[in-house]
Design a protein around this motif. Structure first.
Motif, PDB file in Angstrom:
ATOM      1  N   ARG A 121      -4.470   5.610  -0.818  1.00  0.00           N
ATOM      2  CA  ARG A 121      -3.748   4.599  -1.411  1.00  0.00           C
ATOM      3  C   ARG A 121      -2.449   5.369  -2.652  1.00  0.00           C
ATOM      4  O   ARG A 121      -1.099   4.657  -2.683  1.00  0.00           O
ATOM      5  CB  ARG A 121      -4.616   4.482  -2.897  1.00  0.00           C
ATOM      6  CG  ARG A 121      -5.442   3.746  -2.682  1.00  0.00           C
ATOM      7  CD  ARG A 121      -6.436   3.810  -4.302  1.00  0.00           C
ATOM      8  NE  ARG A 121      -7.925   3.472  -4.144  1.00  0.00           N
ATOM      9  CZ  ARG A 121      -8.998   3.646  -4.119  1.00  0.00           C
ATOM     10  NH1 ARG A 121      -9.165   5.043  -4.273  1.00  0.00           N
ATOM     11  NH2 ARG A 121     -10.210   3.159  -4.091  1.00  0.00           N
ATOM     12  N   SER A 125       0.307   2.489  -0.980  1.00  0.00           N
ATOM     13  CA  SER A 125       0.071   1.547  -2.070  1.00  0.00           C
ATOM     14  C   SER A 125       1.006   2.002  -3.589  1.00  0.00           C
ATOM     15  O   SER A 125       0.439   1.290  -4.189  1.00  0.00           O
ATOM     16  CB  SER A 125      -2.163   2.018  -2.661  1.00  0.00           C
ATOM     17  OG  SER A 125      -2.277   0.992  -1.277  1.00  0.00           O
ATOM     18  N   SER A 207      -7.669  -0.223   3.958  1.00  0.00           N
ATOM     19  CA  SER A 207      -7.030  -1.252   2.693  1.00  0.00           C
ATOM     20  C   SER A 207      -7.610  -1.880   1.558  1.00  0.00           C
ATOM     21  O   SER A 207      -8.356  -1.783   1.183  1.00  0.00           O
ATOM     22  CB  SER A 207      -5.466  -1.293   2.336  1.00  0.00           C
ATOM     23  OG  SER A 207      -5.103  -0.619   2.957  1.00  0.00           O
TER      24      SER A 207
END
Length: 240
Positions: A121, A125, A207
């Motif tokens: 992440r 992200s 994801s």
């Protein structure tokens, strides 16, 4: 005559001060990873970490000028660790057909992500893996991952990209971008396009899996992932 201690490579061995600094950096990163695993990058607090290391909050800023710099460094480390996993998979499958190598690399990508979701992440992200923060460390580390995929895809698709207008347009854009990177400049358009498609598709599926998007769908994410990899293989073989 002064005698200098030498390391294994023949270069001067690290001084005690350098060794202590390296140990402190490693400890600081380890504590940071624990925090972001529990609450994400937003939970990071150097003032909370400092007492556990027997230091003050301001003292930690001698190692990183800001929390963003620390997180960007961890992002680059994570990219490098992922690249190590992909390169190891490619090396283990080097005597196999390109399609089998691509499957091995894709599997290594998913396995690393599932084993380290907080690090995955962090790089995919947040801005800390985008290259917007500390690009000098992040971008080369990120590029290592793409090179491993491109090397295998290039063996599957070596002809100029064909297909619809959107594909041709993307291929031309990728060719222009690749001219600025020596390692990519000789790649055929089809390989560049398929490399990016492979990267984005695998990332999208992984994801969604990490965030639990398939939990209510009664669908095995591993089978979905394998189906997507096979679709990538077919597309690459058709382009060759």
């Amino acid at each position: 005559m002064t005698i200098h201690a030498l390391g294994v490579s023949g270069s001067p061995a690290p001084t005690r001060r350098e060794r202590l600094r390296a140990q402190t950096l490693a400890e600081l990163k380890a504590f940071t990873l624990v925090q972001i695993a529990e609450g994400g990058p937003g939970a990071l607090s150097l003032n909370t970490i400092a007492p556990s290391m027997g230091m003050s909050g301001p003292g930690l800023y001698r190692y990183f000028a800001s929390r963003d710099e620390l997180l960007a460094s961890l992002g680059a480390d994570s990219y490098d660790e992922l690249a190590d996993a992909l390169e190891a998979a490619a090396e283990a499958a080097r005597r196999r057909a390109p399609a089998a190598r691509l499957r091995a690399i894709a599997t290594a990508f998913r396995e690393w992500a599932l084993a380290h979701p907080h690090r995955y992440r962090l790089v995919f992200s947040t801005t800390y893996g985008s290259g917007l923060v500390a690009p000098e460390g992040t971008i080369p580390a990120a590029h290592r991952n793409m090179l491993t995929i491109l090397g295998t895809v290039a063996d599957l698709a070596s002809e100029p990209a064909t297909g619809d207008g959107a594909s041709r347009g993307l291929a031309r854009q990728l060719e222009r971008s690749a001219r600025s990177r020596t390692a990519d400049s000789a790649r055929p358009a089809a390989a560049l396009l398929l490399g990016v498609l492979a990267w984005t598709r695998l990332h999208g599926l992984v994801s969604l899996e990490i965030e639990g998007a398939f939990a209510a769908m009664e669908m095995d994410p591993a089978l979905l992932f394998d189906a997507e990899v096979e679709e990538l293989v077919r597309r690459a073989q058709q382009a060759a």
